[in-house]
Write a protein that holds these residues in place. Structure first.
Motif, mmCIF file in Angstrom:
data_model
loop_
_atom_site.group_PDB
_atom_site.id
_atom_site.type_symbol
_atom_site.label_atom_id
_atom_site.label_comp_id
_atom_site.label_asym_id
_atom_site.label_seq_id
_atom_site.Cartn_x
_atom_site.Cartn_y
_atom_site.Cartn_z
ATOM 1 N N ALA A 218 2.543 1.758 -3.418
ATOM 2 C CA ALA A 218 1.754 2.194 -4.455
ATOM 3 C C ALA A 218 1.453 3.720 -4.326
ATOM 4 O O ALA A 218 1.308 4.485 -5.411
ATOM 5 C CB ALA A 218 0.456 1.577 -4.378
ATOM 6 N N LYS A 219 1.225 4.018 -2.926
ATOM 7 C CA LYS A 219 1.209 5.663 -2.712
ATOM 8 C C LYS A 219 2.253 6.340 -2.829
ATOM 9 O O LYS A 219 2.156 7.584 -3.659
ATOM 10 C CB LYS A 219 0.809 5.559 -1.283
ATOM 11 C CG LYS A 219 -0.028 6.953 -0.773
ATOM 12 C CD LYS A 219 -0.116 6.914 0.706
ATOM 13 C CE LYS A 219 -1.507 6.562 0.881
ATOM 14 N NZ LYS A 219 -2.058 6.795 2.482
ATOM 15 N N LYS B 65 4.715 5.755 -5.288
ATOM 16 C CA LYS B 65 4.813 5.745 -6.867
ATOM 17 C C LYS B 65 3.948 6.581 -7.591
ATOM 18 O O LYS B 65 4.352 7.256 -8.445
ATOM 19 C CB LYS B 65 4.792 4.331 -7.314
ATOM 20 C CG LYS B 65 5.900 3.440 -6.986
ATOM 21 C CD LYS B 65 5.582 1.893 -7.505
ATOM 22 C CE LYS B 65 6.796 0.930 -7.188
ATOM 23 N NZ LYS B 65 6.357 -0.403 -7.640
ATOM 24 N N LYS B 66 2.727 6.647 -6.864
ATOM 25 C CA LYS B 66 1.733 7.481 -7.444
ATOM 26 C C LYS B 66 2.287 8.988 -7.236
ATOM 27 O O LYS B 66 2.113 9.776 -8.445
ATOM 28 C CB LYS B 66 0.406 7.746 -6.698
ATOM 29 C CG LYS B 66 -1.102 7.173 -7.341
ATOM 30 C CD LYS B 66 -1.860 7.376 -6.555
ATOM 31 C CE LYS B 66 -2.831 6.531 -6.731
ATOM 32 N NZ LYS B 66 -4.304 6.646 -5.891
ATOM 33 N N LYS C 192 0.823 -1.232 0.002
ATOM 34 C CA LYS C 192 0.093 -0.172 0.032
ATOM 35 C C LYS C 192 0.845 1.213 -0.022
ATOM 36 O O LYS C 192 0.475 1.974 -0.635
ATOM 37 C CB LYS C 192 -0.823 -0.030 1.260
ATOM 38 C CG LYS C 192 -1.753 1.084 1.423
ATOM 39 C CD LYS C 192 -2.531 1.074 2.660
ATOM 40 C CE LYS C 192 -3.105 2.380 2.797
ATOM 41 N NZ LYS C 192 -4.046 2.416 4.171
#
Length: 174
Positions: free
Chosen positions: A170-171, A173-174, A167
């Motif tokens: 992913a956060k 990388k955004k 999680k």
């Protein structure tokens, strides 16, 4: 007493596998049962740095201060010293954009390693990995943190391969 503090600090360093120099570098300390205010004062903190925090239940814990890039205290983190039913970590925030260890980073290096948690920063330090910072709150990724990370050419994410780690990756990388 100072003798009690040194005995507990030495034991803690041994348990974590860190050197006393690492404890000194990160200013890790111990809050005995007799109260936090005197311990903070004795360790060089000014009353205005902790006066407004709710610290009355903080005792028998290790202190991990986190500093801003300008040298002021962002957050005090406290880790329990026993196996009681109390929370393992307690944080008293000044600033929710805290990256633990950011003040220790060398801006001339072209990389920074991002981990989840103070313990992971200390583990990296044991293996001579430098320029390591930790998210201490997975749910609070801020623009200030992103700006700091972007100031490095390479950001190495080293999160656990679990739901929380994926999680966070992913956060970021955004």
């Amino acid at each position: 007493s100072r003798k009690e503090f040194l005995k507990v600090e030495e034991r803690y360093c041994k348990i974590l596998g860190i050197k006393p120099t690492t404890a000194e570098f990160y200013q890790i300390g111990y809050i005995p049962c007799n109260g936090i205010s005197s311990s903070l004062w004795e360790n060089g903190y000014k009353h205005n740095e902790y006066a407004e925090l709710n610290l009355e239940n903080i005792h028998n814990r290790f202190l991990f201060p986190s500093y801003s890039l300008t040298g002021g205290i962002n957050t005090f983190y406290f880790k329990r010293n026993d196996y009681s039913d109390q929370p393992i970590w307690i944080a008293r925030h000044y600033n929710n954009s805290d990256l633990y260890g950011a003040d220790k980073c060398n801006s001339r290096l072209n990389y920074i390693m991002l981990v989840k948690g103070i313990d992971n920063v200390l583990t990296c330090t044991k293996t001579h990995i430098s320029n390591v910072v930790a998210f201490t709150d997975v749910d609070s990724l801020t623009m200030e943190q992103i700006g700091f990370l972007k100031s490095f050419e390479n950001v190495i994410m080293a999160f656990d391969n679990d739901e929380s780690g994926r999680k966070m990756a992913a956060k970021v990388k955004k």
